[in-house]
Write a protein that holds these residues in place. Structure first.
Motif, PDB file in Angstrom:
ATOM      1  N   MET A   2      -9.173 -15.443 -35.034  1.00 47.47           N
ATOM      2  CA  MET A   2      -7.778 -15.851 -34.899  1.00 47.47           C
ATOM      3  C   MET A   2      -7.632 -17.322 -35.300  1.00 47.47           C
ATOM      4  SD  MET A   2      -6.755 -14.001 -31.292  1.00 47.47           S
ATOM      5  CE  MET A   2      -5.037 -14.441 -31.427  1.00 47.47           C
ATOM      6  N   ASP A   3      -6.543 -17.629 -36.050  1.00 48.68           N
ATOM      7  CA  ASP A   3      -6.279 -19.011 -36.419  1.00 48.68           C
ATOM      8  C   ASP A   3      -5.149 -19.555 -35.542  1.00 48.68           C
ATOM      9  OD1 ASP A   3      -3.978 -17.812 -37.378  1.00 48.68           O
ATOM     10  OD2 ASP A   3      -4.497 -18.050 -39.485  1.00 48.68           O
ATOM     11  N   GLY A   4      -4.726 -20.786 -35.843  1.00 49.77           N
ATOM     12  CA  GLY A   4      -3.707 -21.416 -35.027  1.00 49.77           C
ATOM     13  C   GLY A   4      -2.399 -20.651 -34.995  1.00 49.77           C
ATOM     14  N   HIS A   5      -2.005 -20.096 -36.137  1.00 47.03           N
ATOM     15  CA  HIS A   5      -0.761 -19.315 -36.196  1.00 47.03           C
ATOM     16  C   HIS A   5      -0.856 -18.087 -35.308  1.00 47.03           C
ATOM     17  CE1 HIS A   5       2.010 -16.286 -37.908  1.00 47.03           C
ATOM     18  NE2 HIS A   5       2.809 -17.333 -38.082  1.00 47.03           N
ATOM     19  N   ASP A   6      -1.988 -17.397 -35.325  1.00 44.12           N
ATOM     20  CA  ASP A   6      -2.171 -16.206 -34.482  1.00 44.12           C
ATOM     21  C   ASP A   6      -2.104 -16.572 -32.999  1.00 44.12           C
ATOM     22  OD1 ASP A   6      -2.551 -14.624 -36.744  1.00 44.12           O
ATOM     23  OD2 ASP A   6      -4.706 -15.008 -36.775  1.00 44.12           O
ATOM     24  N   ILE A   7      -2.703 -17.708 -32.640  1.00 42.87           N
ATOM     25  CA  ILE A   7      -2.705 -18.132 -31.236  1.00 42.87           C
ATOM     26  C   ILE A   7      -1.284 -18.391 -30.753  1.00 42.87           C
ATOM     27  CG2 ILE A   7      -3.419 -19.962 -29.658  1.00 42.87           C
ATOM     28  CD1 ILE A   7      -5.686 -18.096 -30.432  1.00 42.87           C
ATOM     29  N   VAL A   8      -0.509 -19.123 -31.540  1.00 41.41           N
ATOM     30  CA  VAL A   8       0.867 -19.430 -31.156  1.00 41.41           C
ATOM     31  C   VAL A   8       1.691 -18.147 -31.060  1.00 41.41           C
ATOM     32  CG1 VAL A   8       2.987 -20.604 -31.861  1.00 41.41           C
ATOM     33  CG2 VAL A   8       0.783 -21.756 -32.112  1.00 41.41           C
ATOM     34  N   GLU A   9       1.493 -17.247 -32.007  1.00 48.16           N
ATOM     35  CA  GLU A   9       2.240 -15.993 -32.013  1.00 48.16           C
ATOM     36  C   GLU A   9       1.905 -15.144 -30.784  1.00 48.16           C
ATOM     37  OE1 GLU A   9       1.464 -12.904 -35.128  1.00 48.16           O
ATOM     38  OE2 GLU A   9       3.482 -13.450 -35.784  1.00 48.16           O
ATOM     39  N   ARG A  10       0.623 -15.094 -30.424  1.00 47.13           N
ATOM     40  CA  ARG A  10       0.214 -14.323 -29.240  1.00 47.13           C
ATOM     41  C   ARG A  10       0.753 -14.969 -27.957  1.00 47.13           C
ATOM     42  NH1 ARG A  10      -4.300 -11.468 -26.982  1.00 47.13           N
ATOM     43  NH2 ARG A  10      -3.311 -10.249 -25.321  1.00 47.13           N
ATOM     44  N   TYR A  11       0.728 -16.287 -27.916  1.00 46.45           N
ATOM     45  CA  TYR A  11       1.252 -16.952 -26.720  1.00 46.45           C
ATOM     46  C   TYR A  11       2.738 -16.653 -26.542  1.00 46.45           C
ATOM     47  CZ  TYR A  11       3.346 -20.451 -23.764  1.00 46.45           C
ATOM     48  OH  TYR A  11       4.101 -21.056 -22.777  1.00 46.45           O
ATOM     49  N   GLU A  12       3.500 -16.730 -27.603  1.00 46.10           N
ATOM     50  CA  GLU A  12       4.935 -16.499 -27.490  1.00 46.10           C
ATOM     51  C   GLU A  12       5.236 -15.065 -27.061  1.00 46.10           C
ATOM     52  OE1 GLU A  12       6.452 -17.745 -31.261  1.00 46.10           O
ATOM     53  OE2 GLU A  12       6.412 -19.890 -30.726  1.00 46.10           O
ATOM     54  N   ALA A  13       4.411 -14.117 -27.481  1.00 45.09           N
ATOM     55  CA  ALA A  13       4.587 -12.735 -27.034  1.00 45.09           C
ATOM     56  C   ALA A  13       4.276 -12.598 -25.543  1.00 45.09           C
ATOM     57  CB  ALA A  13       3.693 -11.802 -27.852  1.00 45.09           C
ATOM     58  N   LEU A  14       3.177 -13.217 -25.102  1.00 46.51           N
ATOM     59  CA  LEU A  14       2.830 -13.173 -23.683  1.00 46.51           C
ATOM     60  C   LEU A  14       3.863 -13.912 -22.841  1.00 46.51           C
ATOM     61  CD1 LEU A  14      -1.033 -13.828 -23.866  1.00 46.51           C
ATOM     62  CD2 LEU A  14       0.106 -11.657 -23.330  1.00 46.51           C
ATOM     63  N   ASP A  15       4.374 -15.018 -23.361  1.00 48.96           N
ATOM     64  CA  ASP A  15       5.373 -15.793 -22.632  1.00 48.96           C
ATOM     65  C   ASP A  15       6.667 -14.996 -22.471  1.00 48.96           C
ATOM     66  OD1 ASP A  15       6.378 -18.220 -21.395  1.00 48.96           O
ATOM     67  OD2 ASP A  15       7.555 -18.500 -23.209  1.00 48.96           O
ATOM     68  N   ALA A  16       7.057 -14.244 -23.486  1.00 51.06           N
ATOM     69  CA  ALA A  16       8.274 -13.429 -23.392  1.00 51.06           C
ATOM     70  C   ALA A  16       8.129 -12.349 -22.327  1.00 51.06           C
ATOM     71  CB  ALA A  16       8.577 -12.808 -24.751  1.00 51.06           C
ATOM     72  N   ASN A  17       6.907 -11.837 -22.144  1.00 50.90           N
ATOM     73  CA  ASN A  17       6.688 -10.778 -21.159  1.00 50.90           C
ATOM     74  C   ASN A  17       6.825 -11.260 -19.717  1.00 50.90           C
ATOM     75  OD1 ASN A  17       6.190  -8.934 -23.200  1.00 50.90           O
ATOM     76  ND2 ASN A  17       3.967  -9.249 -23.147  1.00 50.90           N
ATOM     77  N   ARG A  18       6.753 -12.559 -19.492  1.00 46.89           N
ATOM     78  CA  ARG A  18       6.817 -13.073 -18.123  1.00 46.89           C
ATOM     79  C   ARG A  18       8.134 -13.787 -17.816  1.00 46.89           C
ATOM     80  NH1 ARG A  18       3.995 -18.867 -17.656  1.00 46.89           N
ATOM     81  NH2 ARG A  18       4.585 -19.690 -19.679  1.00 46.89           N
TER      82      ARG A  18
END
Length: 431
Positions: A2-18
């Motif tokens: 995973m690169d930086g873009h993937d990390i940010v994208e995954r975080y934003e998805a997890l953040d939306a779930n909470r």
């Protein structure tokens, strides 16, 4: 990988779930932990955060719960865990027994000499209020171990197939100067580097994401940082720049939950159970203050002919009125004030019970009849049954991962003696 873009994208998805949990946490914090009331609403530093609080029952009860858990479960004044072996027959071997006792003592000493007491207090407070807490365990600069309590608003997590938290994305702020000092000027984005070089912007803050998750692209036979079982990446959120890629042998984040509903990742808490009563008692206290003011300094009823003359209401004032005319008098109010007081007392007791304050204050209470030690113990054990499920969850999600991380750090630092030959292949357990 995973690169930086993937990390940010995954975080934003997890953040939306909470998002629903974040709104819930914000409301709880505003009434019970005002110092942490910046989960959704980001206030200015030093801003007053107690505008909604008229009654302190919930704040005091939460403090009693956190102090009680700390004092009874992980007090530095007494040993609160011990290492054992899965094969209990080995535990009776003298060499094994001595090594287990020595290792337990070394771990206790390292924990007590660190900042764990301060960090664990925050963990217990977050558990009681929000139902989810975070603790990061790492090697210290001045001490062998360092523990960082993570605000619940910074944690976005995911579970594995067995319901265990195995992924943590933490989003937090650092100043430009701190980022450059920690990761180096060649790793940061141009925006951060420029800010760090400008006197007026050295303390400008940027969001950093620390992503920790099971590594899926390991190269067999390699044990360097990029091939450890647990991946660790630091990424600038705004620029997607990867600041560092590391790894861990043991998962460094502990994310205990007080209780958990099926289908949810984040925990449920006594604070959530008590929130309706807490909001009600604050509204009642506000109304009681208004009623008390009216009783102490009630409005006056006067004839309309005195409208232009005015009334003196200061202490010792002389009020003139026309002989035979109407005298000024206080307005009388109806309503059953005592009934309202009784309702407030019952609501306050319900809040204290939600936070188990009666359990932890049991020994401090003065019973009408002097109880024997046996009777006190029986009453404590009866109430502890209510905490049984939570204690089991803390064992699995907090204490076991915590001590595994401590053992790993101390083993790597050479602070634990080699085990005896009899323990070859025998697994360790924690009591």
């Amino acid at each position: 990988m995973m690169d930086g873009h993937d990390i940010v994208e995954r975080y934003e998805a997890l953040d939306a779930n909470r998002m629903n949990f974040k709104t819930h946490w914000q409301e709880i914090a505003e009434y019970m932990v005002p110092t942490k009331a910046s989960i959704v609403t980001k206030g200015a530093a030093g801003e007053k955060r107690t505008s909604k609080i008229y009654d302190g029952t919930a704040i005091r009860s939460l403090r009693i719960l956190a102090n009680g858990l700390y004092g009874h479960l992980t007090s530095p004044s007494a040993p609160w865990f011990a290492l054992t072996v899965k094969d209990k027959r080995l535990g009776s071997v003298d060499g094994v027994k001595w090594w287990l006792m020595d290792t337990t003592q070394r771990m206790l000493s390292a924990i007590n000499n660190s900042n764990f007491p301060l960090a664990s207090q925050e963990v217990y407070t977050d558990l009681g209020a929000f139902g989810t807490a975070g603790l990061y365990c790492s090697s210290g600069r001045d001490t062998l171990l360092n523990f960082t309590s993570i605000p619940v608003g910074e944690l976005a997590v995911a579970e594995d197939a067995f319901g265990r938290v195995d992924t943590v994305y933490r989003c937090f702020e650092m100043t430009a100067r701190q980022i450059v000092a920690m990761f180096g000027p060649d790793k940061v984005s141009s925006d951060v580097a420029k800010a760090a070089e400008t006197v007026a912007q050295k303390d400008k803050k940027f969001e950093i994401i620390h992503a920790v998750y099971p590594r899926e692209d390991r190269e067999e036979g390699k044990i360097d940082q990029r091939n450890k079982a647990i991946a660790s990446l630091y990424v600038e959120r705004a620029s997607n720049a990867t600041l560092a890629e590391e790894g861990y042998d043991n998962f460094p984040y502990m994310v205990p939950r007080w209780a958990k509903d099926s289908g949810e990742v984040y925990g449920r808490s006594p604070g959530m159970d008590a929130l309706p009563d807490v909001k009600m008692i604050n509204r009642m206290k506000k109304d009681f203050l208004r009623a008390t003011q009216k009783m102490i300094d009630p409005p006056l009823m006067v004839s309309d002919e005195m409208k232009m003359r005015g009334i003196r209401t200061s202490p010792g004032a002389i009020v003139y009125y026309r002989s035979g005319g109407e005298k000024p008098e206080a307005m009388k109010f109806g309503g059953d004030y005592q009934m309202a007081v009784d309702l407030e007392l019952r609501t306050a007791q319900a809040i204290r019970e939600a936070f188990f304050a009666d359990l932890f204050m049991l020994l401090a209470q003065k019973p009408q009849n002097q109880m024997t030690a046996t009777e006190v113990l029986e009453r404590v054990e009866e109430k502890l049954v209510l905490l049984g499920p939570t204690m089991g969850r803390l064992q699995a999600e907090f204490y076991n991962p915590l001590l595994n991380s401590v053992f790993g750090i101390m083993w790597s630092a050479g602070m634990i003696l080699p085990p005896p030959r009899e323990m070859a292949g025998a697994g360790l357990e924690i009591e």
